[in-house]
Scaffold this active site. Structure first.
Site, mmCIF file in Angstrom:
data_model
loop_
_atom_site.group_PDB
_atom_site.id
_atom_site.type_symbol
_atom_site.label_atom_id
_atom_site.label_comp_id
_atom_site.label_asym_id
_atom_site.label_seq_id
_atom_site.Cartn_x
_atom_site.Cartn_y
_atom_site.Cartn_z
ATOM 1 N N CYS A 42 -29.655 -30.159 -13.607
ATOM 2 C CA CYS A 42 -30.580 -29.965 -12.481
ATOM 3 C C CYS A 42 -30.916 -28.484 -12.338
ATOM 4 C CB CYS A 42 -29.937 -30.486 -11.198
ATOM 5 S SG CYS A 42 -31.043 -30.387 -9.762
ATOM 6 N N ASP A 44 -31.064 -26.931 -9.690
ATOM 7 C CA ASP A 44 -30.351 -26.405 -8.515
ATOM 8 C C ASP A 44 -29.617 -25.098 -8.844
ATOM 9 O OD1 ASP A 44 -28.225 -26.072 -6.465
ATOM 10 O OD2 ASP A 44 -28.980 -28.003 -5.748
ATOM 11 N N ARG A 46 -27.175 -23.731 -7.645
ATOM 12 C CA ARG A 46 -25.712 -23.729 -7.495
ATOM 13 C C ARG A 46 -24.984 -24.319 -8.703
ATOM 14 N NH1 ARG A 46 -25.964 -27.181 -2.152
ATOM 15 N NH2 ARG A 46 -27.404 -28.236 -3.553
ATOM 16 N N HIS A 98 -25.352 -33.592 -10.266
ATOM 17 C CA HIS A 98 -24.407 -33.007 -9.303
ATOM 18 C C HIS A 98 -24.543 -33.712 -7.957
ATOM 19 C CE1 HIS A 98 -27.335 -30.518 -6.908
ATOM 20 N NE2 HIS A 98 -28.066 -30.777 -7.971
ATOM 21 N N CYS A 101 -27.377 -33.464 -4.567
ATOM 22 C CA CYS A 101 -28.620 -33.135 -5.277
ATOM 23 C C CYS A 101 -29.820 -33.443 -4.375
ATOM 24 C CB CYS A 101 -28.705 -33.949 -6.576
ATOM 25 S SG CYS A 101 -30.199 -33.577 -7.529
HETATM 26 ZN ZN LIG Z 1 -30.059 -31.320 -8.016
#
Ligand SMILES: [Zn+2]
Length: 214
Positions: A42, A44, A46, A98, A101
């Site tokens: 992803c 993302d 993080r 994750h 998400c």
């Molecule tokens: Zn995500």
């Protein structure tokens, strides 16, 4: 929060650190890449791919998008997988989702998301495929976590549908496809232990593109 100018300062420090550890670090880096892994995760911020796996530059080929999707009409991810399998000859393809998400969360909300609709549709389709299991989970957070896992599973299946992956596996016994989930609360990577051979056998009736009768 780092300022824009700070990023270049960070870069200079990183270069010095790498050279201090290994004077020939960048000479080696400039040679051909030979990563054993393709990581599809992803976007993302993080979930930093190299960092969570403890891998150095050159060790993993990375593709990231919202909610780690493998869609057959996405020229970007299709090109990445083809290059990784046919040219880099990666041994493993990891699809890593994750918990928490935002993309998966958005797909659980029945709302018009504009330009995001066709992208989130892929995740809604995963929900539809696994509707009975998901709807039986009464706790909404648990249902959300399970959808994250099932989304990874379905994207792994999408990887195995590809001709390049099937043909390489029949010939070389690689790449093997793995489904993982990263837990933001603990930093731990969870292997969903998907049975790649089983998945491959399961889809071959319809998606066999190896050119063989099996
Ligand atoms: Zn995500």
């Amino acid at each position: 929060m780092a300022t824009y100018e700070q990023l270049f300062e960070n870069n200079r420090k990183w270069v010095e650190e790498k050279k201090a550890g290994d004077a020939s670090f960048f000479d080696k880096l400039a040679r051909d890449q030979q990563p054993d892994y393709l990581y599809i995760g992803c976007s993302d911020s993080r979930v930093p791919a190299n960092e969570i796996m403890g891998l150095e530059p050159g060790e993993v080929f990375v593709h990231r998008n919202v909610a780690n999707l493998v869609n057959a009409t996405d020229l970007n991810v299709m090109s990445v997988i083809n290059y990784a399998v046919v040219h880099l000859k990666v041994k493993h393809i990891i699809v890593c989702g994750h918990y928490n998400c935002g993309g998966v969360r958005a797909a659980m909300i029945p709302k018009d998301m504009g330009i995001l609709n066709p992208w989130l549709r892929n995740i809604r389709d995963v929900y539809r495929l696994h509707k009975d299991e998901l709807n039986a989970i009464t706790n909404e957070d648990k249902r959300y976590e399970r959808l994250v896992e099932l989304n990874v599973q379905e994207q792994c299946i999408n990887v195995t549908k590809l001709a390049s992956v099937q043909q390489s596996y029949v010939k070389n016994k690689f790449p093997v496809v793995h489904g993982w989930v990263f837990d933001l609360h603990t930093g731990i990577l969870k292997d969903l232990n998907l049975d790649f051979d089983e998945i491959l056998r399961g889809i071959q009736e319809i998606y066999n593109l190896t050119g063989s009768e099996e």
